[in-house]
Design an enzyme around this catalytic site. Structure first.
Site, PDB file in Angstrom:
ATOM      1  N   CYS A  45       4.093  89.349 -20.446  1.00 36.25           N
ATOM      2  CA  CYS A  45       5.069  89.517 -21.526  1.00 36.25           C
ATOM      3  C   CYS A  45       4.362  89.293 -22.875  1.00 36.25           C
ATOM      4  CB  CYS A  45       6.237  88.560 -21.263  1.00 36.25           C
ATOM      5  SG  CYS A  45       7.533  88.476 -22.488  1.00 36.25           S
TER       6      CYS A  45
ATOM      7  N   ASP B  87      11.461  98.849 -17.453  1.00 36.62           N
ATOM      8  CA  ASP B  87      11.389  97.848 -18.526  1.00 36.62           C
ATOM      9  C   ASP B  87      12.272  98.253 -19.699  1.00 36.62           C
ATOM     10  OD1 ASP B  87      10.511  96.053 -20.586  1.00 36.62           O
ATOM     11  OD2 ASP B  87       8.621  95.815 -19.500  1.00 36.62           O
TER      12      ASP B  87
ATOM     13  N   HIS C 219      11.045  94.413 -16.303  1.00 42.34           N
ATOM     14  CA  HIS C 219      10.211  93.485 -17.079  1.00 42.34           C
ATOM     15  C   HIS C 219      10.270  92.098 -16.436  1.00 42.34           C
ATOM     16  CE1 HIS C 219       8.281  92.267 -20.903  1.00 42.34           C
ATOM     17  NE2 HIS C 219       8.906  91.116 -20.699  1.00 42.34           N
TER      18      HIS C 219
END
Length: 233
Positions: free
Chosen positions: A122, A171, A198
């Site tokens: 991330c 995502d 994600h």
């Protein structure tokens, strides 16, 4: 397996880092760069897992310059708190928290004498990409769903080391169009996509996808073994 050390950045800032040491003397090291939730239980587990594969593993506290001892969960309030901390770190004057990663690289070299790789998730994926382009002493980088790394400005950077990037096809924050543009701008990078959301690597989150996480980990390990240890095994 794990303990906390203090790194000293070039500007004198003291930054704690979680260190996981393998059973046998390490021949190489891997830095693990956190998400927006701090060096929490999950990041420590990731570090421990890399240490169990024989790597000295270091996870620096990337929020230290704006707030000490951050360890968040994954609820909405945690997400908001993490985003605010990330924004504060990103607003620091250059080179900001990148010098904390450089301190971790230098420590890793001094501790094991071998090559150093970096993996991040991330926001940590974005920092991993920037580290691959801007910092010294790395030999391989594996960003996972790096938020922001597929923007035009980030895609225009040039990596100094081999890069293997992992993205999630579902995502909400990183479009497949931007991933395709990143791959076009970075033909030397290995780019893999997974039928997942994600955060698919994190088994503490609802978006965990066990198969995608296992495959990405297998690929990353082989990649690190090749570039850090010179073996495909």
């Amino acid at each position: 397996m794990g303990s906390t050390i203090q790194l000293t950045a070039a500007d004198g800032t003291q930054v704690p880092a979680y260190v996981a040491t393998p059973a046998a003397p390490a021949k190489a090291a891997v830095l693990v760069i956190q998400e927006i939730f701090g060096v929490n239980a999950h990041i420590r587990e990731v570090a421990d897992a890399y240490a169990s594969e024989g790597f000295l593993t270091i996870a620096p506290a990337m929020f230290q310059r704006v707030q000490a001892q951050v360890e968040l969960g994954y609820a909405e309030a945690d997400m908001g708190a993490g985003m605010a901390l990330k924004t504060a770190v990103e607003a620091l004057p250059e080179p900001g928290a990148l010098q904390d990663i450089q301190a971790a690289i230098d420590h890793a070299h001094a501790s094991c004498g071998g090559k150093v790789g970096i993996v991040g998730y991330c926001w940590g994926g974005l920092l991993t990409w920037r580290s691959a382009c801007l910092l010294n002493g790395l030999s391989a980088a594996a960003p996972y769903y790096g938020g922001g790394m597929t923007t035009e400005a980030e895609s225009a950077r040039q990596a100094k080391v081999p890069v293997m990037a992992h993205f999630a096809e579902e995502d909400k924050w990183i479009s497949m169009e931007s991933v395709a543009a990143f791959q076009k701008a970075q033909p030397a990078a290995q780019v893999f996509t997974y039928p997942a959301h994600h955060g698919f690597n994190c088994n503490h989150r609802g978006t965990w996808q066990a198969e995608a996480a296992a495959l990405a980990k297998q690929r990353s390990l082989a990649f690190f073994k090749m570039h850090l240890l010179g073996s495909a095994h």
